[in-house]
Design a protein around this motif. Structure first.
Motif: not given
Length: 416
Positions: A321-322, A325, A312, A316-319
């Motif tokens: 989460q993508e 989810s 992780k 990035s945090e955005e990647e």
């Protein structure tokens, strides 16, 4: 280092991304087997019955072999015995396919009697359908005599079958010993947790970080062939964590069967940690997860799965989460970690704990005495003690598996 030319025939209807992934995997396999790649050759067409590639492409391959002088030509595509013979005749170089390459890696890494038997069984499983063709090629210049060629073929095939039967019996004996060991571990209160996933997802690195020990961990396919088991404390519960062999696309059924006793470490676990490399693109993670689920599907109907998004810290945090989810049912109970940085381990252990077989929680009260103190010490060893009160006798609040609860209740009756 040995030198190899890699070859791949692409199906005309296949996607470029899939073809590139398969070629990348073949490069990694060749590297894991100790080959330096000196050239690559691809062709898009339907398979040729005689050479797999087109005749002209094989002649181009023969020219490359003459100029570069590799030790082997390695095809991604499965080849028939006749195709291997024909290509080798033209190229004057030993030719193998991906599955023979995997067998080479397994043979190199097999260090125990059990793993050597598994590799030998896998090799024979691969060889059996080809036995008649091999003998026909070896004997093609001989005329059938008293016994006739068919006699040679039948004898060779029967010999392979007999050796497979002997190996399977020996592996069954080893398997029974392992099952007894697992039953003993369960009876001692250990829950079994197994690491599974596509090869090179970082399972061994995660194993090392969780148990704070060192097993071989390299950026190389099939580093782990022999399951390694260590104890791990998960929120007060002692579990046994096992690192296992990685999966790979198109793993043939005969290879799964040969390594069944190793894969049983996954199939008989209470919880499976399905590890994925979260730094890879979403579509690639999805494809690898599909391979893992297809390999385990028939065996893991009632086993809890935690999907571990490793690495992780590399996105990035955005990647992250993508990816977490976007995979839906393919990634049950997702948890993000970094095995190298020890990030997310508390969340991972909480995820494991939630899926472990439930323990009962009770409070027992008994008189203060030497026997009573011994019982308290025993409960501390076998369960999780939440509180102990020594004001009016001993009152202990704890949780443990049913067997320990029953023994503790029986012991308390003898103290009054």
């Amino acid at each position: 280092m040995m030198r190899a030319i890699l070859v791949k025939r692409n199906d005309p209807r296949s996607e470029d991304a899939k073809n590139e992934l398969q070629m990348k995997e073949l490069r990694e396999l060749a590297g894991a087997a100790g080959y330096g790649i000196i050239a690559e050759l691809t062709q898009t067409r339907h398979p040729d019955r005689k050479y797999h590639l087109g005749r002209g492409k094989v002649e181009e391959l023969a020219q490359m072999v003459a100029e570069l002088r590799p030790d082997k030509v390695i095809f991604h595509n499965p080849l028939t015995t006749m195709q291997i013979y024909n290509i080798s005749e033209i190229c004057r170089c030993e030719t193998i396919d991906k599955f023979q390459l995997i067998l080479e890696i397994f043979a190199t890494r097999a260090t125990t009697h059990r793993s050597k038997l598994q590799v030998e069984l896998a090799r024979l499983e691969y060889e059996l359908p080809r036995a008649r063709a091999v003998i026909s090629l070896l004997k093609k210049d001989e005329r059938p005599g008293f016994m006739g060629l068919g006699g040679y073929e039948d004898s060779y095939a029967q010999d392979v079958k007999n050796r497979m039967i002997r190996i399977r019996k020996e592996l069954e004996t080893i398997q029974k010993d392992n099952e007894s060991l697992r039953a003993h571990r369960h009876s001692r209160g250990f829950s079994l947790v197994a690491l599974a996933g596509y090869t090179n997802a970082g399972k061994s690195t995660l194993f090392n970080s969780l148990v704070e020990e060192t097993v071989e961990s390299k950026d190389m396919l099939f580093t782990t062939l022999l399951p390694t088991t260590r104890s791990l404390n998960v929120q007060g519960r002692d579990v046994l964590l096992t690192d296992t062999v990685g999966f790979i696309e198109d793993l043939p059924h005969w290879m799964v069967d040969a390594f069944r006793s190793t894969l049983d470490e996954i199939f008989l676990a209470d919880v499976v940690l399905l590890v994925v490399d979260s730094s890879e693109p979403l579509d690639l993670i999805r494809k690898k997860l599909l391979v893992c689920h297809e390999t385990m599907w028939d065996q893991l109907q009632d086993v809890g799965i935690v999907t571990v998004f490793n690495k992780k810290d590399m996105i990035s945090e955005e990647e992250l989460q993508e990816r977490m989810s976007g995979l839906g049912y393919l990634a049950p109970n997702p948890v993000a970690v970094s095995a190298r940085s020890h990030l997310g381990f508390d969340e991972l252990k909480a995820g494991i704990h939630d899926l472990l077989p439930e323990w009962e929680r009770i409070t027992l009260s008994f008189p203060m005495s030497e026997e009573g103190m011994s019982l308290v010490a025993w409960i501390f060893d076998e369960g999780i003690v939440h509180s102990v009160n020594y004001e009016e006798g001993i009152s202990i609040d704890f949780e443990a598996r049913d067997e320990i609860i029953n023994k503790a209740r029986s012991a308390v009756k003898t103290l009054f």
